[in-house]
Design an enzyme around this catalytic site. Structure first.
Site, mmCIF file in Angstrom:
data_model
loop_
_atom_site.group_PDB
_atom_site.id
_atom_site.type_symbol
_atom_site.label_atom_id
_atom_site.label_comp_id
_atom_site.label_asym_id
_atom_site.label_seq_id
_atom_site.Cartn_x
_atom_site.Cartn_y
_atom_site.Cartn_z
ATOM 1 N N LYS A 31 0.807 -1.217 0.000
ATOM 2 C CA LYS A 31 0.000 0.000 0.000
ATOM 3 C C LYS A 31 0.843 1.272 0.000
ATOM 4 O O LYS A 31 0.474 2.259 -0.637
ATOM 5 C CB LYS A 31 -0.962 0.005 1.182
ATOM 6 C CG LYS A 31 -0.320 0.203 2.537
ATOM 7 C CD LYS A 31 -1.368 0.323 3.629
ATOM 8 C CE LYS A 31 -0.706 0.530 4.986
ATOM 9 N NZ LYS A 31 0.048 1.791 5.053
ATOM 10 N N THR A 32 1.976 1.246 0.702
ATOM 11 C CA THR A 32 2.820 2.444 0.735
ATOM 12 C C THR A 32 3.398 2.738 -0.645
ATOM 13 O O THR A 32 3.457 3.898 -1.078
ATOM 14 C CB THR A 32 3.955 2.277 1.759
ATOM 15 O OG1 THR A 32 3.400 1.980 3.042
ATOM 16 C CG2 THR A 32 4.792 3.542 1.856
ATOM 17 N N GLU A 212 -3.460 4.548 6.329
ATOM 18 C CA GLU A 212 -3.944 3.856 7.538
ATOM 19 C C GLU A 212 -5.321 4.383 7.945
ATOM 20 O O GLU A 212 -5.595 4.666 9.119
ATOM 21 C CB GLU A 212 -2.950 4.027 8.701
ATOM 22 C CG GLU A 212 -1.549 3.506 8.423
ATOM 23 C CD GLU A 212 -1.468 1.981 8.442
ATOM 24 O OE1 GLU A 212 -2.507 1.312 8.543
ATOM 25 O OE2 GLU A 212 -0.337 1.458 8.333
ATOM 26 N N GLN A 241 -7.233 -4.667 10.049
ATOM 27 C CA GLN A 241 -6.122 -4.278 10.917
ATOM 28 C C GLN A 241 -6.490 -3.103 11.826
ATOM 29 O O GLN A 241 -5.625 -2.401 12.335
ATOM 30 C CB GLN A 241 -4.891 -3.934 10.079
ATOM 31 C CG GLN A 241 -4.343 -5.123 9.302
ATOM 32 C CD GLN A 241 -3.021 -4.820 8.619
ATOM 33 O OE1 GLN A 241 -1.986 -4.659 9.256
ATOM 34 N NE2 GLN A 241 -3.044 -4.736 7.296
ATOM 35 N N ARG A 584 2.518 -10.598 10.474
ATOM 36 C CA ARG A 584 3.865 -10.024 10.608
ATOM 37 C C ARG A 584 4.917 -11.010 10.107
ATOM 38 O O ARG A 584 6.064 -10.619 9.849
ATOM 39 C CB ARG A 584 4.195 -9.700 12.069
ATOM 40 C CG ARG A 584 3.300 -8.695 12.801
ATOM 41 C CD ARG A 584 3.074 -7.427 12.037
ATOM 42 N NE ARG A 584 1.866 -7.515 11.245
ATOM 43 C CZ ARG A 584 1.588 -6.725 10.214
ATOM 44 N NH1 ARG A 584 2.444 -5.807 9.839
ATOM 45 N NH2 ARG A 584 0.458 -6.869 9.538
#
Length: 693
Positions: A31-32, A212, A241, A584
């Site tokens: 996404k970044t 976010e 999330q 993670r």
């Protein structure tokens, strides 16, 4: 520029010209990269001047990284747009126009310590006892009101807390100060009451991006709605999330975005570039049990060896810790390319770290516990910053903080006199000390010490030194860590902290006011050392991070999910937290639990483990089934005399599964006579059925 290296959905998100876009970006879906490349695409391919671009993130670190990526992609040194946190953006807005709300533009931002000082002053005004109305509790209530999340009180207590709140707001206004929450709240108030100011900022920024987005609270979402009208709005996040409802984040804002921004284009990023297929299958299998979500299924893109997720169930917590540490030892011993820093031990609550720390120490494995006192929250740092604030603006609260740092023999009674005189004459505390000191009727020693202090502040103001030089002058004049012996480790550690902030100031070109604004928005100090250590942290601390090997520990009902998850919404958030934990992991995930707690109480594996499709887990351990739960122990079993060696001693404290804590008062072979707490009394117990505390 072209974006052929991105998948179809990523390309659509980068290049779409829809006015409102919501991107549902699964964990590890890039996404970044999508967000930064979208901004680059606007500038390069759509000829949008960068000054018209605004991007909002949740941390200073994320904003810095995003800006660096954009500069790198554009191959330029400057970016005229704004990439900032919500709070930094609002500070920028308020610095221009807060005067319309009755504040001066040189307002101060207070921190949590300053908030507590204000509430203590209010306690004295109201003549309430600190032990009855706790400062931290009142502070939590104020924050809950400002951020619109629940805080339950009985009616009488709520009425008193509301009285505190009103006086708290009055204190801030009178001192031309705001707290961190106020930055966004006042910005919304400014936009609501002064539409021409809102239009001014809408005119500056034509494209609004929010990262976010699942973490937005009510005030932040209101700000997005104000700014987003008639702008191009692009939000990206993952409802699965959303794990911060306890600080006001509301999942409904991202789920129902299209209700406020019509027509909205919705794009899902479901290809994961981080984790192996088995890890994603387990995560998908778990999160599908939530009902309040946007349906998506993460798909793996990694072709490396796909190791199944291991599940281990031990008898006690230390069996679980042994399993985890033995896995680390086995993997590192068998592969020279695996380092300690590749491992993360994640848990629901911080207290859980102890048993793992103990086992790591036993095996001489280096580790670090992520989370603790933040750099800018350390006392010596806050004291130095308080000096800077007094020099910059005679800040009242900062002056109270340092009036006795180092000690100047200014007691509480003298400080009360100062505050009372200032309030009665509508003067700043510094003004009183500088011009009305005699009227406070302090001792000669106090007067001399205060006059020296005032003189130093005035000299530093006149000198107008660069920030690093000013810090050096202050620390040279005053020993801010004089409470510790110079030879002690703690003194050396604090001295290094002061040296670090001076070095930080040297790396900037800020004037004093700019420097104080910058550090007021810092969220943490991050250790950049490249030490090879196993990472221990809470799952909340791990969000946004990734590790080759992740141990999801203490997945026991009552621990994870928490025993405080009392309703469906709570349980769904706990499940999202487990989902964040699992995703993670890059190479392999390990899930563990145990069947007996500290008091030998019966425990069972988490409901979350039971929700995972059984065939997805490789199972280990002798206590995988409910039949292996710690059994109830009969009185007859307790007093059976078996020839078992024991090292118990008279006077030791032990724990029994039924009678709880007791003290050994006599020993006969393996039979112990134990005095238990009232009303149990003295019992004769087989030593095999108790445990040392």
């Amino acid at each position: 520029m072209n974006f052929k290296n991105f998948n179809k959905q990523q390309q659509e998100a980068i290049t779409s010209e829809a006015p409102y876009i919501k991107v549902i970006a699964g964990a590890g879906s890039g996404k970044t990269a999508v967000l930064t490349n979208r901004i680059v695409n606007l500038i390069v391919n759509n000829n949008v001047p960068s000054r018209h671009i605004l991007a909002i993130t949740f941390t200073n670190k994320a904003a810095k990284e995003m800006k660096e990526r954009i500069l790198s992609l554009l191959k330029v040194d400057q970016f005229e747009g704004v990439i900032s946190t919500f709070h930094s953006l609002c500070l920028r807005i308020l610095k221009e126009d807060i005067n319309l709300l009755g504040y001066q533009r040189n307002f101060s931002i207070i921190d949590s310590d300053d908030q507590k000082k204000i509430l203590k002053l209010i306690n004295k005004e109201l003549n309430y006892d600190d032990s009855v109305f706790k400062i931290n509790s009142i502070l939590s209530y104020i924050s809950s009101i400002k951020n619109d999340f629940g805080y339950y009180l009985d009616e009488d207590t709520k009425a008193i807390y509301d009285e505190y709140f009103e006086l708290y707001k009055k204190h801030l206004k009178n001192n031309n100060s705001v707290d961190f929450d106020d930055l966004i709240i006042l910005c919304n108030e400014l936009f609501k009451n002064h539409p021409h100011i809102l239009e001014k900022w809408r005119y500056r920024y034509h494209y609004l991006h929010v990262d976010e987005f699942q973490d937005t609270n009510h005030s932040q979402y209101q700000l997005v709605k104000y700014l987003g009208k008639d702008l191009n709005v692009f939000v990206v996040g993952d409802p699965d999330q959303n794990i911060y409802s306890w600080r006001g984040a509301q999942i409904d804002f991202i789920i129902n975005f299209e209700n406020d921004f019509k027509p909205a284009k919705i794009i899902k990023l479901e290809y994961n570039y981080r984790s192996s297929k088995h890890i994603l299958d387990v995560a998908n299998s778990l999160i599908k049990n939530n009902s309040n979500r946007i349906d998506k299924v993460l798909k793996a893109t990694i072709d490396e060896e796909d190791l199944k997720v291991e599940q281990f169930v031990g008898r006690h917590d230390y069996n679980e810790a042994e399993y985890v540490i033995n896995k680390i030892l086995t993997l590192t011993n068998n592969d020279d390319h695996i380092n300690y820093q590749d491992f993360a031990i994640l848990y629901r609550a911080n207290y859980i770290s102890r048993v793992f720390e103990q086992e790591l120490l036993k095996h001489d494995i280096p580790y670090q516990v992520i989370g603790g006192i933040r750099f800018f929250d350390r006392k010596e740092i806050k004291d130095l910053i308080a000096y800077l604030k007094v020099i910059d603006s005679f800040d009242n609260l900062s002056l109270l903080r340092i009036i006795n740092v180092p000690k100047r023999k200014i007691g509480d009674r003298s400080i009360d006199k100062l505050i009372a005189y200032a309030n009665n004459h509508n003067l700043s505390y510094f003004n009183v000390l500088e011009n009305h000191l005699d009227e406070l009727k302090l001792s000669n020693t106090q007067n001399i010490n205060i006059m020296t202090f005032i003189k130093d502040i005035k000299i530093w103001q006149e000198q107008a030194l660069m920030v690093p030089d000013l810090m050096i002058a202050i620390t040279a004049k005053y020993d801010l860590i004089s409470d510790f012996q110079v030879s002690s480790n703690e003194y050396q550690s604090k001295a290094e902290n002061l040296e670090e902030i001076i070095n930080y100031a040297k790396s900037t070109s800020y004037n004093l006011g700019e420097f104080l604004q910058a550090i007021s928005l810092e969220t943490s100090y991050e250790d950049q050392s490249d030490n090879d250590k196993v990472n221990l942290m809470s799952i909340h601390s791990a969000k946004g991070l990734e590790f080759k090997y992740v141990f999801a520990c203490f997945l026991c009902d009552g621990i994870f999910p928490s025993r405080f998850a009392l309703d469906k919404d709570d349980l769904e958030e706990e499940r999202r937290l487990a989902y964040v934990c699992f995703t993670r992991a890059k190479k392999q995930l390990f899930i563990s639990s145990h069947t007996a707690g500290y008091n030998f109480q019966r425990m069972s594996s988490s409901i979350f483990i039971k929700e995972i499709d059984d065939h997805l887990l490789d199972k280990y351990g002798n206590y995988l089934h409910d039949s292996y739960l710690v059994p109830e122990i009969s009185e007859e079993q307790m007093i059976v005399n078996q020839n078992i060696d024991t090292d118990y001693q008279v006077g030791e404290i032990v724990m029994h599964p039924k009678y709880k804590k007791g003290v050994i008062i006599s020993i006969n072979d393996v039979v112990l006579t134990i005095a238990f707490e009232h009303p149990i009394g003295v019992k004769t117990i087989n030593g095999n059925f108790v445990r040392k505390v």
